[in-house]
Design a protein around this motif. Structure first.
Motif, PDB file in Angstrom:
ATOM      1  N   ARG A   4       0.838  -1.186  -0.177  1.00 15.49           N
ATOM      2  CA  ARG A   4       0.116  -0.140  -0.041  1.00 15.49           C
ATOM      3  C   ARG A   4       0.875   1.077  -0.057  1.00 15.49           C
ATOM      4  NH1 ARG A   4      -4.312  -1.176   4.950  1.00 15.49           N
ATOM      5  NH2 ARG A   4      -4.549  -3.341   4.683  1.00 15.49           N
ATOM      6  N   ASP A  50      -7.754  -4.199  -2.748  1.00 15.15           N
ATOM      7  CA  ASP A  50      -9.051  -3.801  -2.027  1.00 15.15           C
ATOM      8  C   ASP A  50      -9.179  -4.730  -0.869  1.00 15.15           C
ATOM      9  OD1 ASP A  50     -11.581  -3.553  -1.269  1.00 15.15           O
ATOM     10  OD2 ASP A  50     -12.128  -2.835  -3.408  1.00 15.15           O
ATOM     11  N   ASN A  51      -9.097  -4.412   0.291  1.00 16.36           N
ATOM     12  CA  ASN A  51      -8.955  -5.585   1.482  1.00 16.36           C
ATOM     13  C   ASN A  51     -10.440  -5.881   1.546  1.00 16.36           C
ATOM     14  OD1 ASN A  51      -6.538  -4.928   2.324  1.00 16.36           O
ATOM     15  ND2 ASN A  51      -6.901  -5.307   4.364  1.00 16.36           N
ATOM     16  N   ASP A  52     -11.527  -5.256   1.439  1.00 10.08           N
ATOM     17  CA  ASP A  52     -13.068  -5.793   1.632  1.00 10.08           C
ATOM     18  C   ASP A  52     -13.187  -6.747   0.570  1.00 10.08           C
ATOM     19  OD1 ASP A  52     -13.486  -4.256   3.924  1.00 10.08           O
ATOM     20  OD2 ASP A  52     -14.543  -2.759   2.751  1.00 10.08           O
ATOM     21  N   TRP A  61      -8.026   0.843   2.820  1.00 11.60           N
ATOM     22  CA  TRP A  61      -7.260   1.449   2.023  1.00 11.60           C
ATOM     23  C   TRP A  61      -7.753   0.644   0.401  1.00 11.60           C
ATOM     24  CZ3 TRP A  61      -3.777  -0.548  -1.554  1.00 11.60           C
ATOM     25  CH2 TRP A  61      -2.936   0.275  -2.357  1.00 11.60           C
ATOM     26  N   LYS A  62      -7.604   1.504  -0.541  1.00 10.96           N
ATOM     27  CA  LYS A  62      -7.579   0.767  -2.130  1.00 10.96           C
ATOM     28  C   LYS A  62      -6.834   1.295  -3.012  1.00 10.96           C
ATOM     29  CE  LYS A  62     -12.768  -0.270  -1.735  1.00 10.96           C
ATOM     30  NZ  LYS A  62     -12.695  -0.171  -0.059  1.00 10.96           N
ATOM     31  N   ALA A  70      -7.510   1.628  -6.221  1.00  6.89           N
ATOM     32  CA  ALA A  70      -8.050   2.280  -7.345  1.00  6.89           C
ATOM     33  C   ALA A  70      -8.204   3.861  -7.280  1.00  6.89           C
ATOM     34  CB  ALA A  70      -9.753   1.828  -7.151  1.00  6.89           C
ATOM     35  N   TRP A  86      -6.991  -6.052 -11.370  1.00 13.22           N
ATOM     36  CA  TRP A  86      -6.499  -4.718 -11.211  1.00 13.22           C
ATOM     37  C   TRP A  86      -5.269  -4.662 -12.274  1.00 13.22           C
ATOM     38  CZ3 TRP A  86      -1.492  -4.209  -9.030  1.00 13.22           C
ATOM     39  CH2 TRP A  86      -1.090  -3.042  -8.778  1.00 13.22           C
TER      40      TRP A  86
END
Length: 381
Positions: free
Chosen positions: A160, A184-186, A289-290, A292, A318
Protein backbone atom coordinates in the motif's frame (compact mmCIF):
# COMPACT_ATOMS: atom_id res chain seq x y z
CA UNK A 1 16.77 -21.31 64.51
CA UNK A 2 20.10 -19.70 63.65
CA UNK A 3 21.08 -22.85 61.71
CA UNK A 4 17.78 -22.71 59.82
CA UNK A 5 18.37 -19.05 58.91
CA UNK A 6 21.87 -19.92 57.77
CA UNK A 7 20.58 -22.70 55.53
CA UNK A 8 17.88 -20.43 54.13
CA UNK A 9 20.46 -17.76 53.36
CA UNK A 10 22.72 -20.34 51.73
CA UNK A 11 19.75 -21.67 49.74
CA UNK A 12 18.87 -18.19 48.52
CA UNK A 13 22.46 -17.57 47.52
CA UNK A 14 22.51 -20.90 45.71
CA UNK A 15 19.32 -20.14 43.78
CA UNK A 16 20.67 -16.72 42.87
CA UNK A 17 23.96 -18.26 41.72
CA UNK A 18 22.17 -20.83 39.58
CA UNK A 19 19.94 -18.11 38.09
CA UNK A 20 22.95 -15.94 37.27
CA UNK A 21 24.72 -18.93 35.73
CA UNK A 22 21.68 -19.79 33.59
CA UNK A 23 21.17 -16.20 32.48
CA UNK A 24 24.88 -15.75 31.89
CA UNK A 25 25.03 -18.98 29.95
CA UNK A 26 22.06 -17.97 27.81
CA UNK A 27 23.63 -14.57 27.13
CA UNK A 28 26.92 -16.21 26.19
CA UNK A 29 25.13 -18.65 23.87
CA UNK A 30 23.20 -15.82 22.23
CA UNK A 31 26.40 -13.83 21.83
CA UNK A 32 28.06 -16.79 20.12
CA UNK A 33 25.09 -17.27 17.76
CA UNK A 34 25.07 -13.55 16.95
CA UNK A 35 28.79 -13.76 16.13
CA UNK A 36 28.13 -16.68 13.79
CA UNK A 37 25.34 -14.78 12.05
CA UNK A 38 27.55 -11.71 11.71
CA UNK A 39 30.23 -13.85 10.05
CA UNK A 40 27.71 -15.25 7.56
CA UNK A 41 26.39 -11.75 6.85
CA UNK A 42 29.80 -10.16 6.39
CA UNK A 43 30.37 -8.74 2.91
CA UNK A 44 34.00 -9.02 1.84
CA UNK A 45 33.57 -7.97 -1.79
CA UNK A 46 35.89 -5.12 -2.74
CA UNK A 47 33.04 -2.97 -4.07
CA UNK A 48 30.48 -4.15 -1.54
CA UNK A 49 28.51 -2.14 0.97
CA UNK A 50 27.31 -3.12 4.44
CA UNK A 51 25.78 -0.37 6.56
CA UNK A 52 23.15 -0.17 9.28
CA UNK A 53 21.91 2.74 11.35
CA UNK A 54 19.13 5.17 12.09
CA UNK A 55 18.08 7.70 9.46
CA UNK A 56 16.11 10.79 10.45
CA UNK A 57 12.81 10.78 8.54
CA UNK A 58 9.75 13.04 8.94
CA UNK A 59 8.08 10.89 11.62
CA UNK A 60 11.28 10.09 13.52
CA UNK A 61 14.54 8.18 13.44
CA UNK A 62 14.16 4.86 11.64
CA UNK A 63 16.36 1.80 11.23
CA UNK A 64 17.81 1.26 7.75
CA UNK A 65 20.10 -1.58 6.62
CA UNK A 66 21.99 -1.33 3.32
CA UNK A 67 23.65 -4.45 1.91
CA UNK A 68 25.14 -5.42 -1.46
CA UNK A 69 28.16 -6.97 -3.14
CA UNK A 70 28.66 -4.15 -5.64
CA UNK A 71 27.64 -0.53 -5.13
CA UNK A 72 27.25 -0.15 -8.88
CA UNK A 73 24.28 -2.53 -8.86
CA UNK A 74 20.74 -1.11 -8.84
CA UNK A 75 19.32 -0.20 -5.42
CA UNK A 76 16.25 -2.11 -4.22
CA UNK A 77 14.26 -0.53 -1.37
CA UNK A 78 12.15 -3.14 0.45
CA UNK A 79 8.96 -1.90 2.16
CA UNK A 80 8.08 -4.77 4.50
CA UNK A 81 4.72 -6.26 5.36
CA UNK A 82 2.85 -6.01 8.64
CA UNK A 83 4.69 -7.59 11.53
CA UNK A 84 7.79 -8.66 9.58
CA UNK A 85 10.61 -6.08 9.32
CA UNK A 86 12.90 -7.68 6.74
CA UNK A 87 15.99 -6.19 8.40
CA UNK A 88 15.57 -8.73 11.20
CA UNK A 89 15.87 -11.55 8.67
CA UNK A 90 18.46 -10.00 6.36
CA UNK A 91 20.20 -13.37 6.02
CA UNK A 92 17.16 -14.71 4.14
CA UNK A 93 17.74 -12.17 1.38
CA UNK A 94 21.49 -12.61 1.01
CA UNK A 95 21.18 -14.20 -2.45
CA UNK A 96 19.64 -10.94 -3.71
CA UNK A 97 22.79 -9.02 -2.84
CA UNK A 98 24.64 -10.23 -5.95
CA UNK A 99 22.19 -8.33 -8.17
CA UNK A 100 21.05 -5.43 -5.99
CA UNK A 101 22.09 -3.15 -3.20
CA UNK A 102 19.26 -4.23 -0.91
CA UNK A 103 17.82 -1.68 1.53
CA UNK A 104 15.73 -2.91 4.49
CA UNK A 105 13.65 -0.22 6.23
CA UNK A 106 11.91 -0.71 9.59
CA UNK A 107 8.85 1.49 9.31
CA UNK A 108 8.05 3.75 12.25
CA UNK A 109 5.67 1.22 13.87
CA UNK A 110 7.94 -1.82 13.52
CA UNK A 111 11.21 -3.34 14.66
CA UNK A 112 14.10 -1.23 15.85
CA UNK A 113 12.35 1.97 14.72
CA UNK A 114 9.49 1.26 17.14
CA UNK A 115 11.96 0.39 19.90
CA UNK A 116 13.85 3.65 19.21
CA UNK A 117 10.59 5.53 19.75
CA UNK A 118 10.13 3.87 23.13
CA UNK A 119 7.42 1.56 21.85
CA UNK A 120 5.08 4.51 21.26
CA UNK A 121 3.04 5.03 18.10
CA UNK A 122 1.46 8.23 16.83
CA UNK A 123 -2.27 7.37 16.77
CA UNK A 124 -2.72 9.60 13.72
CA UNK A 125 0.01 7.92 11.68
CA UNK A 126 -1.45 6.08 8.72
CA UNK A 127 -0.57 5.21 5.14
CA UNK A 128 0.07 8.81 4.06
CA UNK A 129 2.58 9.35 6.86
CA UNK A 130 4.49 6.19 5.92
CA UNK A 131 4.47 7.31 2.28
CA UNK A 132 6.04 10.62 3.33
CA UNK A 133 8.73 8.73 5.27
CA UNK A 134 9.34 6.37 2.35
CA UNK A 135 9.75 9.18 -0.16
CA UNK A 136 12.17 10.97 2.18
CA UNK A 137 14.15 7.74 2.53
CA UNK A 138 14.25 7.25 -1.25
CA UNK A 139 15.62 10.78 -1.67
CA UNK A 140 18.20 10.07 1.04
CA UNK A 141 19.26 6.83 -0.68
CA UNK A 142 19.62 8.55 -4.05
CA UNK A 143 22.13 10.94 -2.55
CA UNK A 144 23.88 8.45 -0.28
CA UNK A 145 24.29 5.78 -2.97
CA UNK A 146 24.64 8.16 -5.94
CA UNK A 147 21.74 6.74 -7.92
CA UNK A 148 19.31 8.76 -10.07
CA UNK A 149 16.53 6.20 -9.48
CA UNK A 150 16.01 3.14 -7.32
CA UNK A 151 13.84 0.03 -7.59
CA UNK A 152 10.95 -0.25 -5.15
CA UNK A 153 9.55 -3.48 -3.66
CA UNK A 154 6.43 -3.58 -1.47
CA UNK A 155 5.22 -6.67 0.38
CA UNK A 156 1.63 -7.10 1.60
CA UNK A 157 0.73 -4.17 3.89
CA UNK A 158 3.89 -2.45 2.67
CA UNK A 159 2.62 -2.63 -0.92
CA UNK A 160 0.00 0.00 0.00
CA UNK A 161 2.80 2.34 1.02
CA UNK A 162 5.10 1.53 -1.89
CA UNK A 163 2.42 1.67 -4.61
CA UNK A 164 1.40 5.12 -3.37
CA UNK A 165 5.06 6.17 -3.32
CA UNK A 166 5.45 5.02 -6.94
CA UNK A 167 2.39 6.99 -8.04
CA UNK A 168 3.28 10.16 -6.13
CA UNK A 169 6.98 10.31 -7.01
CA UNK A 170 7.74 8.18 -10.09
CA UNK A 171 10.81 10.32 -10.73
CA UNK A 172 12.49 8.55 -7.79
CA UNK A 173 11.96 4.99 -9.01
CA UNK A 174 13.08 2.79 -11.88
CA UNK A 175 10.59 -0.06 -11.44
CA UNK A 176 7.79 -1.01 -9.06
CA UNK A 177 7.60 -4.55 -7.66
CA UNK A 178 4.66 -5.79 -5.60
CA UNK A 179 4.19 -9.10 -3.79
CA UNK A 180 1.19 -10.07 -1.72
CA UNK A 181 -0.08 -6.98 -3.51
CA UNK A 182 -2.79 -5.02 -1.70
CA UNK A 183 -5.63 -3.89 -3.97
CA UNK A 184 -8.87 -3.78 -1.97
CA UNK A 185 -9.06 -5.43 1.45
CA UNK A 186 -12.86 -5.68 1.59
CA UNK A 187 -13.09 -7.25 -1.86
CA UNK A 188 -10.20 -9.61 -1.14
CA UNK A 189 -11.79 -10.75 2.13
CA UNK A 190 -14.98 -11.63 0.24
CA UNK A 191 -12.94 -13.35 -2.51
CA UNK A 192 -11.13 -15.53 0.04
CA UNK A 193 -14.38 -16.29 1.86
CA UNK A 194 -16.09 -17.34 -1.40
CA UNK A 195 -13.07 -19.46 -2.33
CA UNK A 196 -13.13 -21.28 1.01
CA UNK A 197 -16.91 -21.69 0.78
CA UNK A 198 -16.61 -23.28 -2.66
CA UNK A 199 -14.05 -25.76 -1.33
CA UNK A 200 -16.20 -26.48 1.72
CA UNK A 201 -19.24 -27.21 -0.47
CA UNK A 202 -17.38 -30.02 -2.26
CA UNK A 203 -18.08 -32.14 0.82
CA UNK A 204 -14.41 -32.53 1.76
CA UNK A 205 -14.61 -30.22 4.78
CA UNK A 206 -18.10 -30.24 6.37
CA UNK A 207 -16.73 -28.62 9.53
CA UNK A 208 -15.42 -25.70 7.46
CA UNK A 209 -18.80 -25.32 5.78
CA UNK A 210 -20.50 -25.17 9.17
CA UNK A 211 -18.10 -22.51 10.44
CA UNK A 212 -18.33 -20.33 7.33
CA UNK A 213 -22.12 -20.59 7.26
CA UNK A 214 -22.29 -19.57 10.92
CA UNK A 215 -20.12 -16.52 10.31
CA UNK A 216 -21.71 -15.47 7.05
CA UNK A 217 -19.87 -13.45 4.39
CA UNK A 218 -17.80 -10.31 5.15
CA UNK A 219 -17.59 -7.39 5.73
CA UNK A 220 -17.75 -7.66 9.50
CA UNK A 221 -18.15 -5.15 12.27
CA UNK A 222 -15.68 -4.80 13.84
CA UNK A 223 -13.40 -5.49 10.86
CA UNK A 224 -10.96 -7.37 13.12
CA UNK A 225 -13.48 -10.24 13.31
CA UNK A 226 -12.21 -11.22 9.86
CA UNK A 227 -9.13 -12.66 11.57
CA UNK A 228 -11.26 -15.54 12.87
CA UNK A 229 -12.20 -16.45 9.29
CA UNK A 230 -8.71 -15.77 7.95
CA UNK A 231 -7.29 -18.22 10.49
CA UNK A 232 -9.39 -21.04 8.96
CA UNK A 233 -7.79 -20.81 5.52
CA UNK A 234 -4.39 -22.42 6.29
CA UNK A 235 -6.13 -25.17 8.30
CA UNK A 236 -8.15 -26.43 5.33
CA UNK A 237 -6.38 -25.11 2.24
CA UNK A 238 -2.88 -24.70 0.84
CA UNK A 239 -1.69 -21.20 1.66
CA UNK A 240 2.08 -21.69 1.62
CA UNK A 241 4.63 -24.11 0.29
CA UNK A 242 7.65 -25.12 2.39
CA UNK A 243 8.09 -22.70 5.26
CA UNK A 244 10.00 -22.22 8.48
CA UNK A 245 8.55 -23.18 11.83
CA UNK A 246 7.94 -20.53 14.47
CA UNK A 247 10.83 -22.01 16.43
CA UNK A 248 13.19 -21.53 13.50
CA UNK A 249 12.04 -17.94 13.08
CA UNK A 250 12.53 -17.16 16.79
CA UNK A 251 16.01 -18.71 16.80
CA UNK A 252 16.94 -16.73 13.72
CA UNK A 253 15.69 -13.50 15.30
CA UNK A 254 17.57 -14.14 18.57
CA UNK A 255 20.79 -14.67 16.63
CA UNK A 256 20.55 -11.41 14.68
CA UNK A 257 23.37 -8.93 15.44
CA UNK A 258 22.49 -5.31 16.27
CA UNK A 259 19.18 -6.38 17.85
CA UNK A 260 18.96 -6.13 21.61
CA UNK A 261 16.51 -8.15 23.66
CA UNK A 262 14.54 -4.94 24.18
CA UNK A 263 14.34 -4.49 20.41
CA UNK A 264 13.10 -8.05 20.00
CA UNK A 265 10.52 -7.78 22.78
CA UNK A 266 9.20 -4.53 21.30
CA UNK A 267 9.05 -6.16 17.86
CA UNK A 268 7.20 -9.18 19.27
CA UNK A 269 4.75 -6.89 21.05
CA UNK A 270 4.25 -4.54 18.08
CA UNK A 271 0.83 -5.90 17.11
CA UNK A 272 -0.59 -5.27 20.59
CA UNK A 273 1.06 -1.84 20.75
CA UNK A 274 -0.45 -0.88 17.38
CA UNK A 275 -3.94 -2.00 18.41
CA UNK A 276 -3.73 -0.26 21.78
CA UNK A 277 -2.15 3.03 20.75
CA UNK A 278 -3.76 3.61 17.38
CA UNK A 279 -7.31 4.90 17.19
CA UNK A 280 -10.06 2.85 15.55
CA UNK A 281 -10.46 5.59 12.93
CA UNK A 282 -6.84 5.22 11.82
CA UNK A 283 -7.15 1.43 11.84
CA UNK A 284 -10.23 1.60 9.60
CA UNK A 285 -8.54 4.08 7.25
CA UNK A 286 -5.66 1.63 6.84
CA UNK A 287 -7.93 -1.41 6.61
CA UNK A 288 -10.14 0.12 3.93
CA UNK A 289 -7.32 1.46 1.75
CA UNK A 290 -7.85 0.78 -1.96
CA UNK A 291 -5.55 0.97 -4.98
CA UNK A 292 -8.29 2.32 -7.28
CA UNK A 293 -8.00 6.01 -6.23
CA UNK A 294 -4.36 5.94 -7.35
CA UNK A 295 -5.58 5.39 -10.91
CA UNK A 296 -4.45 2.90 -13.54
CA UNK A 297 -1.73 4.98 -15.20
CA UNK A 298 1.87 4.51 -14.06
CA UNK A 299 4.89 5.93 -15.84
CA UNK A 300 7.33 3.23 -14.75
CA UNK A 301 7.40 -0.55 -15.32
CA UNK A 302 5.21 -2.62 -12.98
CA UNK A 303 6.08 -6.18 -11.92
CA UNK A 304 3.86 -8.23 -9.60
CA UNK A 305 5.36 -11.44 -8.15
CA UNK A 306 2.58 -13.44 -6.55
CA UNK A 307 2.61 -16.82 -4.81
CA UNK A 308 0.44 -19.50 -6.40
CA UNK A 309 -1.63 -19.85 -3.22
CA UNK A 310 -1.93 -16.09 -2.65
CA UNK A 311 -5.00 -15.65 -4.87
CA UNK A 312 -3.32 -14.23 -7.99
CA UNK A 313 -6.73 -14.51 -9.68
CA UNK A 314 -7.89 -11.71 -7.38
CA UNK A 315 -4.96 -9.43 -8.27
CA UNK A 316 -5.17 -10.15 -12.03
CA UNK A 317 -8.15 -7.87 -12.94
CA UNK A 318 -6.45 -4.89 -11.27
CA UNK A 319 -3.16 -5.77 -12.95
CA UNK A 320 -4.80 -6.20 -16.37
CA UNK A 321 -6.24 -2.70 -16.07
CA UNK A 322 -2.86 -1.06 -15.41
CA UNK A 323 -1.42 1.17 -18.12
CA UNK A 324 2.37 1.27 -17.84
CA UNK A 325 5.38 1.27 -20.19
CA UNK A 326 5.90 -2.37 -19.22
CA UNK A 327 4.16 -4.80 -16.90
CA UNK A 328 4.41 -8.45 -15.91
CA UNK A 329 2.61 -10.77 -13.53
CA UNK A 330 4.87 -13.56 -12.29
CA UNK A 331 3.33 -16.54 -10.48
CA UNK A 332 5.63 -18.51 -8.14
CA UNK A 333 4.39 -22.11 -7.93
CA UNK A 334 3.95 -23.92 -4.60
CA UNK A 335 4.19 -20.86 -2.39
CA UNK A 336 1.94 -18.17 -0.97
CA UNK A 337 1.71 -14.78 0.70
CA UNK A 338 5.10 -15.12 2.42
CA UNK A 339 6.96 -16.24 -0.72
CA UNK A 340 9.36 -13.31 -0.38
CA UNK A 341 10.76 -14.76 2.86
CA UNK A 342 9.85 -18.45 2.92
CA UNK A 343 11.07 -18.96 -0.66
CA UNK A 344 13.55 -16.09 -0.73
CA UNK A 345 16.07 -17.74 -3.10
CA UNK A 346 13.38 -18.52 -5.66
CA UNK A 347 11.96 -15.04 -5.18
CA UNK A 348 15.46 -13.64 -5.72
CA UNK A 349 15.69 -15.57 -8.99
CA UNK A 350 12.42 -13.98 -10.10
CA UNK A 351 13.89 -10.58 -9.26
CA UNK A 352 16.98 -11.46 -11.29
CA UNK A 353 14.96 -12.59 -14.31
CA UNK A 354 12.13 -10.05 -14.36
CA UNK A 355 13.18 -6.98 -12.35
CA UNK A 356 16.96 -6.57 -12.69
CA UNK A 357 16.89 -5.86 -16.46
CA UNK A 358 14.22 -3.19 -15.93
CA UNK A 359 16.05 -1.65 -12.97
CA UNK A 360 19.20 -1.32 -15.08
CA UNK A 361 17.41 0.00 -18.17
CA UNK A 362 15.31 2.55 -16.26
CA UNK A 363 17.87 3.72 -13.71
CA UNK A 364 18.38 6.95 -15.65
CA UNK A 365 14.76 7.29 -16.79
CA UNK A 366 12.77 6.02 -19.73
CA UNK A 367 15.00 4.19 -22.24
CA UNK A 368 14.94 5.77 -25.68
CA UNK A 369 13.52 2.64 -27.31
CA UNK A 370 10.73 2.04 -24.77
CA UNK A 371 7.32 2.17 -26.48
CA UNK A 372 4.89 4.70 -25.09
CA UNK A 373 1.93 2.31 -25.38
CA UNK A 374 1.81 -0.46 -22.77
CA UNK A 375 2.69 -3.87 -24.24
CA UNK A 376 0.46 -6.88 -23.75
CA UNK A 377 2.39 -9.12 -21.40
CA UNK A 378 1.26 -12.65 -20.58
CA UNK A 379 1.71 -13.82 -16.97
CA UNK A 380 4.53 -16.26 -16.34
CA UNK A 381 2.93 -19.41 -14.95
Amino acid sequence: MSKLKTWLRLGAVGVAAVSIAVVGGAAATRGFLQHQTAERLRIDAKDGIQEAGFVKLPSGEQWVVVRGENVDNPVLLVVHGGGVPTSLFAEDFKSWEKDFTVVHWDRRDHGKSLARAGGKIDPNQGVDSFVTDGIALAEHLKGRLHKPRIALLGWSWGSRVSLTMAQKRPDLFSVYVGTGQAVDNDARDRHVYDHMLAVAKTGKHPELLAKLTAFGPPPYDPPSRWKEIDALEPVYLKTEGPKKTEGQIYRQALAMPDWSLKDLITHKDAGRIIRRQRSLAVYKANQFWKAAPLGQDFVLPMVIIQGEYDHPDFVRPWFDGLRAPGKELVILPNTGHAAIQMQSVRFGQALHDHVLPLARAWEYGRPADTPTAPPVVKPVE
